[in-house]
Design a protein around this motif. Structure first.
Motif, mmCIF file in Angstrom:
data_model
loop_
_atom_site.group_PDB
_atom_site.id
_atom_site.type_symbol
_atom_site.label_atom_id
_atom_site.label_comp_id
_atom_site.label_asym_id
_atom_site.label_seq_id
_atom_site.Cartn_x
_atom_site.Cartn_y
_atom_site.Cartn_z
ATOM 1 N N LYS A 71 0.766 -1.264 -0.083
ATOM 2 C CA LYS A 71 0.016 -0.090 0.059
ATOM 3 C C LYS A 71 0.940 1.201 0.052
ATOM 4 C CE LYS A 71 -0.499 0.064 5.052
ATOM 5 N NZ LYS A 71 -1.563 -0.133 6.282
ATOM 6 N N VAL A 72 0.368 2.210 -0.554
ATOM 7 C CA VAL A 72 1.051 3.725 -0.634
ATOM 8 C C VAL A 72 0.846 4.212 0.492
ATOM 9 C CG1 VAL A 72 1.185 5.940 -1.597
ATOM 10 C CG2 VAL A 72 0.706 4.060 -3.209
ATOM 11 N N ILE A 73 2.080 4.722 1.215
ATOM 12 C CA ILE A 73 2.084 5.377 2.580
ATOM 13 C C ILE A 73 2.327 6.959 2.423
ATOM 14 C CG2 ILE A 73 2.310 3.224 3.782
ATOM 15 C CD1 ILE A 73 5.055 4.017 4.210
ATOM 16 N N LYS A 74 3.017 7.437 1.330
ATOM 17 C CA LYS A 74 3.373 8.586 1.161
ATOM 18 C C LYS A 74 3.087 8.932 -0.155
ATOM 19 C CE LYS A 74 6.719 12.279 2.525
ATOM 20 N NZ LYS A 74 7.724 12.726 3.175
ATOM 21 N N TRP A 75 2.547 10.061 -0.679
ATOM 22 C CA TRP A 75 2.300 10.382 -2.095
ATOM 23 C C TRP A 75 2.576 12.081 -2.339
ATOM 24 C CZ3 TRP A 75 1.612 7.468 -6.185
ATOM 25 C CH2 TRP A 75 0.814 8.303 -7.510
ATOM 26 N N TYR A 80 7.453 14.497 -7.426
ATOM 27 C CA TYR A 80 7.494 12.976 -8.024
ATOM 28 C C TYR A 80 8.236 11.953 -7.176
ATOM 29 C CZ TYR A 80 6.964 15.461 -12.285
ATOM 30 O OH TYR A 80 6.242 16.508 -13.463
ATOM 31 N N TYR A 81 7.571 11.836 -5.798
ATOM 32 C CA TYR A 81 7.987 10.883 -4.944
ATOM 33 C C TYR A 81 7.128 10.343 -4.283
ATOM 34 C CZ TYR A 81 10.340 9.826 -0.391
ATOM 35 O OH TYR A 81 10.756 8.764 0.711
ATOM 36 N N PHE A 82 7.156 9.004 -4.098
ATOM 37 C CA PHE A 82 6.196 8.268 -3.250
ATOM 38 C C PHE A 82 6.816 7.157 -2.473
ATOM 39 C CE2 PHE A 82 6.455 5.412 -6.847
ATOM 40 C CZ PHE A 82 5.804 4.232 -6.579
ATOM 41 N N GLU A 83 6.095 6.454 -1.466
ATOM 42 C CA GLU A 83 6.460 5.427 -0.917
ATOM 43 C C GLU A 83 5.506 4.533 -0.494
ATOM 44 O OE1 GLU A 83 7.889 6.624 3.288
ATOM 45 O OE2 GLU A 83 9.119 8.235 2.380
ATOM 46 N N ILE A 98 9.920 -0.992 3.447
ATOM 47 C CA ILE A 98 9.244 0.355 2.902
ATOM 48 C C ILE A 98 10.137 0.618 1.635
ATOM 49 C CG2 ILE A 98 8.688 2.639 3.092
ATOM 50 C CD1 ILE A 98 8.406 1.988 6.018
ATOM 51 N N ASN A 99 9.508 0.683 0.512
ATOM 52 C CA ASN A 99 10.293 1.329 -0.807
ATOM 53 C C ASN A 99 9.860 2.656 -0.885
ATOM 54 O OD1 ASN A 99 10.030 -1.858 -1.406
ATOM 55 N ND2 ASN A 99 11.145 -1.088 -3.198
ATOM 56 N N LYS A 100 10.863 3.379 -1.318
ATOM 57 C CA LYS A 100 10.855 4.859 -1.751
ATOM 58 C C LYS A 100 11.343 5.136 -3.058
ATOM 59 C CE LYS A 100 11.957 5.788 3.364
ATOM 60 N NZ LYS A 100 12.758 6.511 4.185
ATOM 61 N N ASP A 101 10.516 5.717 -3.680
ATOM 62 C CA ASP A 101 10.816 5.970 -5.257
ATOM 63 C C ASP A 101 10.787 7.736 -5.283
ATOM 64 O OD1 ASP A 101 11.392 3.377 -6.284
ATOM 65 O OD2 ASP A 101 9.147 3.064 -5.794
ATOM 66 N N LYS A 102 12.032 8.214 -6.007
ATOM 67 C CA LYS A 102 12.246 9.635 -6.121
ATOM 68 C C LYS A 102 12.675 9.734 -7.917
ATOM 69 C CE LYS A 102 12.920 14.025 -5.818
ATOM 70 N NZ LYS A 102 11.918 14.837 -5.929
ATOM 71 N N LEU A 103 11.781 10.398 -8.611
ATOM 72 C CA LEU A 103 12.243 10.838 -9.856
ATOM 73 C C LEU A 103 12.666 12.377 -9.864
ATOM 74 C CD1 LEU A 103 9.370 9.468 -11.933
ATOM 75 C CD2 LEU A 103 11.352 8.400 -11.192
ATOM 76 N N THR A 104 13.963 12.380 -10.741
ATOM 77 C CA THR A 104 14.267 13.997 -10.890
ATOM 78 C C THR A 104 14.818 14.056 -12.568
ATOM 79 O OG1 THR A 104 15.763 13.408 -8.732
ATOM 80 C CG2 THR A 104 16.323 15.284 -10.187
ATOM 81 N N SER A 114 15.780 4.774 -6.416
ATOM 82 C CA SER A 114 15.122 3.773 -5.551
ATOM 83 C C SER A 114 15.441 3.320 -4.471
ATOM 84 C CB SER A 114 14.491 2.486 -6.618
ATOM 85 O OG SER A 114 13.522 1.830 -5.947
ATOM 86 N N TYR A 115 14.826 3.362 -3.552
ATOM 87 C CA TYR A 115 15.373 2.873 -1.911
ATOM 88 C C TYR A 115 14.694 1.732 -1.314
ATOM 89 C CZ TYR A 115 16.953 7.831 -2.474
ATOM 90 O OH TYR A 115 17.450 8.885 -2.872
ATOM 91 N N ASN A 116 15.293 0.886 -0.368
ATOM 92 C CA ASN A 116 14.479 0.087 0.210
ATOM 93 C C ASN A 116 15.043 0.141 1.794
ATOM 94 O OD1 ASN A 116 14.048 -2.560 1.727
ATOM 95 N ND2 ASN A 116 12.442 -2.458 0.223
#
Length: 211
Positions: A71-75, A80-83, A98-104, A114-116
């Motif tokens: 489930k998405v926990i941060k939007w 351009y970031y979500f967790e 928890i996966n964290k994705d950031k686009l630049t 991409s982070y975990n």
């Protein structure tokens, strides 16, 4: 209750030859579409919500791994970031993941980082930390390469194609096995009913276990 800090962290970064909005749409907006391009996911069984309320139930392709609910926990679409959190289907020694994705943006291209963050516990978790970190980094790398290929070419990465082909080959066998198991269960149940009620038929005129 506040969570303890993660004791395993992994990161991977890749450059994608596509505008940031196009990458964001494939990665985040189409949150339920991960099964189109990620080799680690056979398909998305269930999907609901969108944005901050999105949830998905993924059939996992890796042998020995359970299917996962995420489930998405941060939007934060403006940045351009979500967790998202894997909240069901994890091994027992994993406390959270928890996966964290950031686009630049980079001109007409996009940098995806991409982070975990994961926390493990117990004897099993602590002894496997080094291996888990290495495995997580590889998972992030594969996922990044596969999304890059999907966005740039419009086609699934060869790893994903291979998984899809294996799934198509094995699916009939799995269905047949499940059908056989169900038939055996039904036959066993009927036999059990006969053993219970057959002695009663002569006196009560019952035919309960008749097929």
């Amino acid at each position: 209750m506040e969570r303890k800090q993660p004791n395993i962290k992994a990161t991977y970064q890749i450059e994608i030859d596509a505008p940031i909005d196009e990458v964001w749409d494939a990665l985040a907006v189409d949150y339920g579409g991960i099964g189109k391009w990620a080799s680690g996911v056979n398909h998305v069984v269930e999907f609901s919500g969108e944005g901050a309320d999105a949830k998905r139930f993924c059939s996992i392709s890796a042998a020995g791994f359970n299917d996962t609910r995420e489930k998405v926990i941060k939007w934060d679409p403006e940045n351009y970031y979500f967790e998202y959190e894997l909240y069901e289907g994890l091994p027992g020694f994993v406390r959270y993941s928890i996966n964290k994705d950031k686009l630049t943006p980079k001109g007409n291209k996009t940098i995806w980082t991409s982070y975990n963050d994961m926390r493990v516990g117990g004897f099993m978790g602590l002894t496997m930390k080094w291996m888990m970190r290495k495995q997580l980094t590889k998972v992030l790398q594969n996922k990044a390469e596969e999304l890059k290929h999907f966005v740039e070419t419009g086609e699934a990465h060869p790893r994903k194609v291979e998984i899809m082909e294996k799934t198509l080959v094995l699916l009939p066998a799995r269905i047949a096995l499940r059908s056989s198991a169900n038939n055996l269960l039904v036959a066993s149940w009927r036999s059990f009913l006969r053993s219970i009620f057959s002695p009663m038929k002569a006196t009560l005129g019952l035919d309960i276990a008749k097929e």
